[in-house]
Structures are given as C-alpha cells and as structure tokens.
Design an enzyme around this catalytic site. Structure first.
Site, PDB file in Angstrom:
ATOM      1  N   ASN A   1       0.845  -1.201   0.000  1.00 30.10           N
ATOM      2  CA  ASN A   1       0.000   0.000   0.000  1.00 30.10           C
ATOM      3  C   ASN A   1       0.873   1.241   0.000  1.00 30.10           C
ATOM      4  O   ASN A   1       2.033   1.209   0.426  1.00 30.10           O
ATOM      5  CB  ASN A   1      -0.933   0.032   1.211  1.00 30.10           C
ATOM      6  CG  ASN A   1      -0.218   0.236   2.522  1.00 30.10           C
ATOM      7  OD1 ASN A   1       0.318  -0.713   3.102  1.00 30.10           O
ATOM      8  ND2 ASN A   1      -0.200   1.465   3.007  1.00 30.10           N
ATOM      9  N   CYS A   2       0.323   2.328  -0.541  1.00 28.85           N
ATOM     10  CA  CYS A   2       0.998   3.620  -0.463  1.00 28.85           C
ATOM     11  C   CYS A   2       0.158   4.510   0.442  1.00 28.85           C
ATOM     12  O   CYS A   2      -0.529   4.029   1.344  1.00 28.85           O
ATOM     13  CB  CYS A   2       1.186   4.223  -1.855  1.00 28.85           C
ATOM     14  SG  CYS A   2      -0.342   4.579  -2.736  1.00 28.85           S
ATOM     15  N   ILE A   3       0.156   5.801   0.200  1.00 26.84           N
ATOM     16  CA  ILE A   3      -0.506   6.732   1.105  1.00 26.84           C
ATOM     17  C   ILE A   3      -2.025   6.685   1.002  1.00 26.84           C
ATOM     18  O   ILE A   3      -2.733   7.109   1.904  1.00 26.84           O
ATOM     19  CB  ILE A   3       0.010   8.164   0.849  1.00 26.84           C
ATOM     20  CG1 ILE A   3      -0.314   9.071   2.030  1.00 26.84           C
ATOM     21  CG2 ILE A   3      -0.550   8.723  -0.460  1.00 26.84           C
ATOM     22  CD1 ILE A   3       0.380  10.405   1.950  1.00 26.84           C
TER      23      ILE A   3
END
Length: 505
Positions: A449-451
């Site tokens: 996952n990213c932000i």
C-alpha cells in the site's frame, strides 16, 4: 504486454518512494515549526523563546529533524528494496542498505585512486565515506537493482556442502558483488550524466512560467497511474528541481536553507513544492465536491454527502486528494483533464505571485507551518487565488454534471460498509470481503500500500469483483496492467491494509 509491465514497474516504484517521502513530510513539519520559532524576528517578539531551556529544545528538534533530509538516498535504497521485493521484504531492506554502502565505498576507491581525473564530479562525505555524490539517484538505482537481485536469488539452493550460503544469505553476497562492481563503473558513467542533468535542470529553471505550468499539469495528470510520485521525486531530490551550493532538488534545498536564506532566493525552488497545490486542494476541489453533491439525485444525496465530506476533509487538512479525484475521474474524464490544467495554472500563479511556501503537501497543515508562520512567504496570496478557484471549480463542475446528466455512483450499502473503526469480528469480515473482491487468497500474489491505495499483484484479472471492492469502501479502482490492481481507500488505507494482511494469514 511490454507496456503493461513497464507501467506496473513504475507504479510499484512510485509506491515504494512514498515511505521515505511520508517520513520526510512528518519531519518537515517539526523542522518548519522549530525553524520558524527560532527566526530572529520571532525570537525578538516572544521573550520566552530567548530562555536557554526553550531555545535548546527548539534547536535540538530543528537539528535532529533536519538530519533526516541528509539521509534521503539511503532511505530510498532501503524503501525501494523493501517495496519492490515480492517476499522476505525484511531481508530485501537489509540488503538495500548493504548494497548502498558497498556502492559508496567502491566508488570512493575509484575516485581516490588517481587513475583518472574526476575533478568534474561532485565528491562529498556520505555516511562517513568521501565518495561520489549522486544524490537520490544512487539510492533509487541501488533499490531497483537490489530488489531485482533479491527476487531472483532469495530462494536459490546450493549443494549440501555450501548450502549455508544459499537462499536469503546469498542475497547479501550477490548484492555486495554487483554493487561493488557498479561502484567501480559509476564515476565514469556519472560524470557526463551529471553534466546533462544539471543542464536539464537549468533549462527547466530558465523555462520560467512554462516549466512551472507543465510540472503542475503533469503532477495532476499522472495521479491515476500513481506515477506522480516518480515525477515529484525527480524534482524534489535531483538537479532537475534546482541546485544551490551543491545541494540538489527543490525539497532538499528548501529544507536545508529555509532558515538561512531570504524568501526571494528560495522562491525558484518552492515553485515546485506544496504552494502550487493549495488553491485547488483547499478551495477548488472542495467547491467541486459541493457541485457534485448538489448534482446528485435526491435518493443518493445523503450517501454522496458522506463521501464528499470525508474527501473534502482529507483534501483541505492533509492534502490527500485521491478520494475526491477518483470520485469523478472515470465518470467525467473531461473534468479531470480540467482539474489537471487548473493544477498547472495553480503552480504557475503561486510562482508569479511570489509565494514561498515549501514542503510536500498542499493542505492546511503545510499552509500554516510553512506559510503563515514564515516571514516573507506571502501566504495571503493563497487566500486571494483560492476563492477564484472555488468559484471556477463550482461552476465548471456544476454545469458539466448538469449538461451530461451525470452523478457519481454510490452503492446503497456503502454507509454500512465503509466505517473501519470497529471490533475484531467486523475487521475480519471487511478483510475477507476485500480478499473476495480481489479474486480470493490464491489470486493475490503480492500486496502493498501507499498513502491512499492498496496495490496488489494478482494472478487473474478476470476474477476481480469490483462490486465487492466498492462495497468495502473503495473510492476507485485502477488496473495499470493485467497483473496489477490499485484499490483507492484514501487516508484510512493503513488500517485497511493491516486488516487485509491479517485476513490473509
């Protein structure tokens, strides 16, 4: 097929860069507050700041938070190795540091050998080694190479006599060998490249208004692919974003010199930073959200209202815009193109109006810390441009939605499924729902996952159930390749990702 793999590579690379960028943003807030309070004008106006204890605490916070920005290359090496590794990510991160340090030492031996004249190269002390200074590019290159070597060799098996050196242990061995060799070659290759990058950065800087507009336009246009992280990283950490006294990158320059240089000197670098986002993040998109709500059928208004309020809060406060952008980019791509164009204009206007507000975000937090609290930032110009953006976005969104008879689609049971502040049983149910939407456990190869997005490598795209993912609270779904999917959840992504990982185990 080749195009899909290239897009997938850059998508994963972009998400991997978000870990150090997020840490830099957090440290930047501390650095900004402490630096602002230690400015001569502020200290003179507030006698309490002149007391030894208070001054010591603020100076310590400023010094410690500032050190993080000198570690950007090694942070990139570790985070990219970690993010691009498919399995045994901890081993990959460890190898990322080993690889970067090996590269530094190897390059140092060549630069200082006297065999060749490397006087045109910039040499700096990095992690205690006097070596070639490639800035963030060395860290990015190391991370990519280490991740490749890790994925290829972390399960290799040797005969019994040397079996101890197989598998995970062999990763460190092959990384040292490859990065040591690369360090020997790097000074020869980097000397002309460094000159070229400096020339490119100078050209963009000399392009003035056009260069700033194109940066802002592309920064928004690349949001659906996730490649905007790569674009931002290039401008923030390399010579493309500017060079000042040997420091490369607009963000690096701003954070290292903001408390020592006047605003006019800093302005050419902040024009690529958070100030360009503030008019559309704090004013434009919220006004567009109001238009979307008002354009919704009466039976959908309550559900659309809840979605828009959450998106507006994220955009204004923290500068996370995906929840709002993904709500309309697919049903109204023309509006998203308008939004990207206005993003370019926003960066352009902030530059022309002499605004000097740095850091990476564009929300209220950065506006206060790096704008209102900083003398000479011309923060008030955001309040001049902002209302114009709000009016423009509102009428363009309202007119377009009405003319095309469009409304965003929110499932009837979204309100029951989107909250994640729940007990363990509800978390388990949500995790299983997302896994089912992704085609089941066997269809999930790698999950990151990213932000704001869940980024998943999958086996078969036809097994994806978008209706289930939407029911889980997804705000948008992107398929950059046949084997990679991105599911947008917004600011709550960290908890969503933890819930899914737990359900997978």
């Amino acid at each position: 097929m080749r195009k899909n793999k290239i897009m997938e590579f850059f998508s994963i690379l972009g998400s991997s860069l978000m870990m150090p960028i997020a840490a830099l943003a957090a440290c930047g807030i501390i650095l900004g507050i402490s630096g602002a309070l230690l400015k001569d004008q502020v200290v003179s106006a507030v006698p309490l700041l002149q007391t030894p204890v208070v001054f010591y605490v603020l100076d310590t916070l400023k010094t410690v938070s500032g050190v993080v920005f000198t570690l950007i290359p090694v942070l990139f090496a570790i985070s990219i190795s970690l993010g691009m590794a498919k399995e045994d990510k901890g081993i990959a991160a460890f190898a990322g540091f080993i690889g970067y340090y090996t590269f530094l030492v190897s390059a140092s031996t060549m630069v200082n050998s006297g065999f060749v004249n490397f006087d045109l190269l910039r040499v700096s002390p990095i992690l205690g080694v006097e070596t070639i200074d490639m800035g963030a590019i060395a860290g990015i290159l190391t991370g990519i190479i280490v991740a490749f070597l890790h994925n290829k060799y972390h399960k290799v098996q040797f005969p019994v006599a040397i079996a101890f050196y197989g598998g995970k242990r062999f990763v460190a061995i092959v990384v040292i060998l490859v990065m040591g060799l690369l360090g020997q070659v790097a000074p020869f290759v980097w000397q002309p490249i460094s000159a070229g990058i400096t020339t490119l950065g100078t050209a963009i800087g000399n392009a003035g208004a056009l260069g700033v507009f194109l940066y802002g336009f592309l920064e928004r246009l690349l949001i659906p692919t996730g490649l905007h992280h790569v674009l931002n990283g290039i401008f923030r950490t390399t010579a493309v974003g500017g060079v000042y006294e040997g420091v490369e990158g607009s963000l690096n320059i701003f954070l290292q010199f903001f408390d020592r240089l006047d605003s006019e000197t800093l302005r050419p670098f902040t024009q690529f930073l958070g100030q360009g986002k503030m008019p559309f993040m704090m004013f434009g998109l919220p006004a567009g959200a109001l238009a979307i709500y008002q354009s919704s059928p009466s039976d959908k208004k309550n559900r659309v209202k809840a979605l828009m309020i959450a998106g507006v809060a994220a955009s204004i406060i923290s500068g996370i815009t995906e929840p709002l952008e993904f709500s309309f980019m697919f049903i109204a791509p023309a509006l998203f193109l308008f939004h990207a164009f206005m993003g370019g204009v926003s960066f352009l206007l902030m530059s022309l109006l002499g605004v000097v507000i740095g850091n990476t975000g564009g929300g209220l937090i950065d506006y206060i810390v790096w704008g209102v609290l900083q003398p000479g930032s011309r923060w008030y110009m955001v309040l001049v441009v902002g209302p114009i953006y709000a009016i423009t976005y509102y009428f363009v969104f309202k007119k377009y939605m009405a003319a095309k008879n469009l409304s965003i689609d929110v499932a009837d049971d979204d309100e029951e499924n989107t909250p994640i502040e729940s007990n363990d049983n509800q978390d388990d149910s949500l995790g299983l729902l997302i896994i089912e939407g992704l085609g089941g456990k066997n269809n999930i190869k790698v999950i990151n996952n990213c932000i704001s997005r869940l980024r998943v490598d999958i086996g078969d795209m036809t097994l994806i159930h978008e209706d289930l993912l939407k029911k889980s609270g997804s705000m948008g779904i992107i398929k950059p390749s046949d084997t990679h999917i991105q599911v947008v959840y917004g600011p709550k992504i960290e908890k969503i990702a933890d819930i899914v990982r737990k359900a997978l185990n």
